[in-house]
Design a protein around this motif. Structure first.
Motif, PDB file in Angstrom:
ATOM      1  N   GLU A   1      10.874   3.293   1.719  1.00 36.97           N
ATOM      2  CA  GLU A   1      11.272   3.573   0.738  1.00 36.97           C
ATOM      3  C   GLU A   1      12.478   4.357   1.765  1.00 36.97           C
ATOM      4  O   GLU A   1      13.772   5.157   1.212  1.00 36.97           O
ATOM      5  N   SER A   2      11.288   5.704   2.533  1.00 34.05           N
ATOM      6  CA  SER A   2      12.366   6.494   3.341  1.00 34.05           C
ATOM      7  C   SER A   2      13.354   5.333   4.500  1.00 34.05           C
ATOM      8  O   SER A   2      14.646   5.994   4.764  1.00 34.05           O
ATOM      9  N   GLY A   3      12.839   4.216   5.184  1.00 36.96           N
ATOM     10  CA  GLY A   3      14.136   3.614   5.337  1.00 36.96           C
ATOM     11  C   GLY A   3      15.158   3.385   4.662  1.00 36.96           C
ATOM     12  O   GLY A   3      15.990   2.880   4.938  1.00 36.96           O
ATOM     13  N   LEU A   4      14.724   2.847   3.688  1.00 33.67           N
ATOM     14  CA  LEU A   4      15.771   2.303   2.644  1.00 33.67           C
ATOM     15  C   LEU A   4      16.739   3.429   2.206  1.00 33.67           C
ATOM     16  O   LEU A   4      17.978   3.725   2.759  1.00 33.67           O
ATOM     17  N   ARG A   5      16.772   4.502   2.267  1.00 35.60           N
ATOM     18  CA  ARG A   5      17.455   5.989   2.101  1.00 35.60           C
ATOM     19  C   ARG A   5      17.399   5.881   2.964  1.00 35.60           C
ATOM     20  O   ARG A   5      19.296   7.095   3.644  1.00 35.60           O
ATOM     21  N   ALA A   6      17.873   5.721   4.344  1.00 32.98           N
ATOM     22  CA  ALA A   6      18.546   6.507   5.652  1.00 32.98           C
ATOM     23  C   ALA A   6      19.703   5.071   5.896  1.00 32.98           C
ATOM     24  O   ALA A   6      19.817   5.775   7.031  1.00 32.98           O
ATOM     25  N   SER A   7      18.995   3.893   5.548  1.00 33.05           N
ATOM     26  CA  SER A   7      19.858   2.859   6.027  1.00 33.05           C
ATOM     27  C   SER A   7      21.589   3.229   5.722  1.00 33.05           C
ATOM     28  O   SER A   7      21.983   2.794   6.878  1.00 33.05           O
ATOM     29  N   PHE A   8      21.908   4.269   5.014  1.00 31.44           N
ATOM     30  CA  PHE A   8      23.001   4.234   4.203  1.00 31.44           C
ATOM     31  C   PHE A   8      23.450   5.231   5.777  1.00 31.44           C
ATOM     32  O   PHE A   8      24.447   4.766   6.283  1.00 31.44           O
ATOM     33  N   TYR A   9      23.159   5.938   6.383  1.00 32.09           N
ATOM     34  CA  TYR A   9      23.155   7.058   8.060  1.00 32.09           C
ATOM     35  C   TYR A   9      23.419   5.969   8.950  1.00 32.09           C
ATOM     36  O   TYR A   9      23.424   6.578   9.791  1.00 32.09           O
ATOM     37  N   GLU A  10      22.395   5.588   8.626  1.00 31.87           N
ATOM     38  CA  GLU A  10      21.792   5.053  10.114  1.00 31.87           C
ATOM     39  C   GLU A  10      22.257   3.462  10.686  1.00 31.87           C
ATOM     40  O   GLU A  10      22.730   2.920  10.064  1.00 31.87           O
ATOM     41  N   GLY A  11      22.218   3.191  12.048  1.00 30.59           N
ATOM     42  CA  GLY A  11      23.033   1.733  12.443  1.00 30.59           C
ATOM     43  C   GLY A  11      24.558   2.261  12.822  1.00 30.59           C
ATOM     44  O   GLY A  11      25.233   3.128  11.352  1.00 30.59           O
TER      45      GLY A  11
ATOM     46  N   PRO B   1       0.198  -1.459  -0.422  1.00 28.96           N
ATOM     47  CA  PRO B   1       0.103  -0.141  -0.345  1.00 28.96           C
ATOM     48  C   PRO B   1       0.757   0.910  -0.319  1.00 28.96           C
ATOM     49  O   PRO B   1       1.883   1.111   0.046  1.00 28.96           O
ATOM     50  N   GLY B   2       0.660   2.203  -0.807  1.00 26.88           N
ATOM     51  CA  GLY B   2       1.468   3.765  -0.289  1.00 26.88           C
ATOM     52  C   GLY B   2       1.882   3.956  -0.046  1.00 26.88           C
ATOM     53  O   GLY B   2       3.302   4.428   0.821  1.00 26.88           O
ATOM     54  N   PRO B   3       0.645   4.036   1.555  1.00 26.24           N
ATOM     55  CA  PRO B   3       1.806   5.010   2.760  1.00 26.24           C
ATOM     56  C   PRO B   3       2.976   3.594   3.066  1.00 26.24           C
ATOM     57  O   PRO B   3       4.091   4.021   4.047  1.00 26.24           O
ATOM     58  N   VAL B   4       2.756   2.019   3.057  1.00 26.81           N
ATOM     59  CA  VAL B   4       3.639   1.478   3.754  1.00 26.81           C
ATOM     60  C   VAL B   4       4.786   1.033   2.345  1.00 26.81           C
ATOM     61  O   VAL B   4       5.602   1.544   2.838  1.00 26.81           O
ATOM     62  N   TRP B   5       4.562   1.282   1.345  1.00 26.23           N
ATOM     63  CA  TRP B   5       5.956   1.757   0.689  1.00 26.23           C
ATOM     64  C   TRP B   5       5.988   2.965   0.542  1.00 26.23           C
ATOM     65  O   TRP B   5       8.119   2.685   0.304  1.00 26.23           O
TER      66      TRP B   5
END
Length: 176
Positions: A43-53, A35-39
């Motif tokens: 996607e936001s989590g994917l984009r943040a993954s390079f900087y988080e953790g 569903p749109g909001p889930v995607w």
């Protein structure tokens, strides 16, 4: 493209834009089934993954100067998910991705081999990962490479079961 043309290496800070765009491009197919909001959240989590953790490593597959695949390797479930209660105290692959145009050429297998090599080099005897039924081709690959279900590490993301898998680093796994 043959696998001989592929360089597997650590991502650098200069790779961050290409790394993120390649990662999002690889996962974009799920925008059609989520569903749109889930995607959008995914996607936001994917984009943040390079900087988080704090992964042990961010690894890229490069062909002709372009990032065509990547993954991140975390030391444990605490570092990977902030969930020490999962009890995974060995490396975990997250965000394994291969660009759509590079699929079917063995890139994911090369990346998993690198994860095995890195896991073995730090003295760990097991490698874990998580995936869902939505990623059926990835599940088939993991099973073909010897990963087995690790039911005790399953978790839920919203209403979706995220299935745990593990690979014991025995002689067969080290020969992959």
């Amino acid at each position: 493209m043959s696998t001989d043309e592929i360089v597997i290496r650590d991502a650098t800070e200069d790779d961050h834009v290409s790394f993120i765009e390649s990662l999002v491009s690889a996962y974009r197919q799920y925008a059609e089934v989520l569903p749109g909001p889930v995607w959008e959240q995914y996607e936001s989590g994917l984009r943040a993954s390079f900087y988080e953790g704090k992964p042990i490593a961010r690894i890229v597959a490069v062909s002709k100067g372009d990032i065509i695949g990547s993954f991140q390797l975390f030391a444990s479930s605490e570092e990977a998910y902030g969930q020490p209660e999962l009890g995974i105290h060995n490396p975990i692959i997250r965000y394994l991705a291969v660009s759509p145009e590079a699929r079917g050429k063995g890139i994911a297998t090369l990346l998993i081999r690198e994860a095995i090599k890195r896991t073995h080099s730090i003295g760990a005897g097991r490698l874990n990962l998580h995936t869902s039924d939505m990623m059926a081709s990835a599940v088939r690959l993991y099973e073909r490479l010897g990963f087995e279900r690790a039911y005790e590490t399953d978790l839920y993301s919203g209403e979706v079961l995220v299935k745990g898998f593990r690979l014991e680093l025995n002689e067969a796994a080290l020969r992959l």
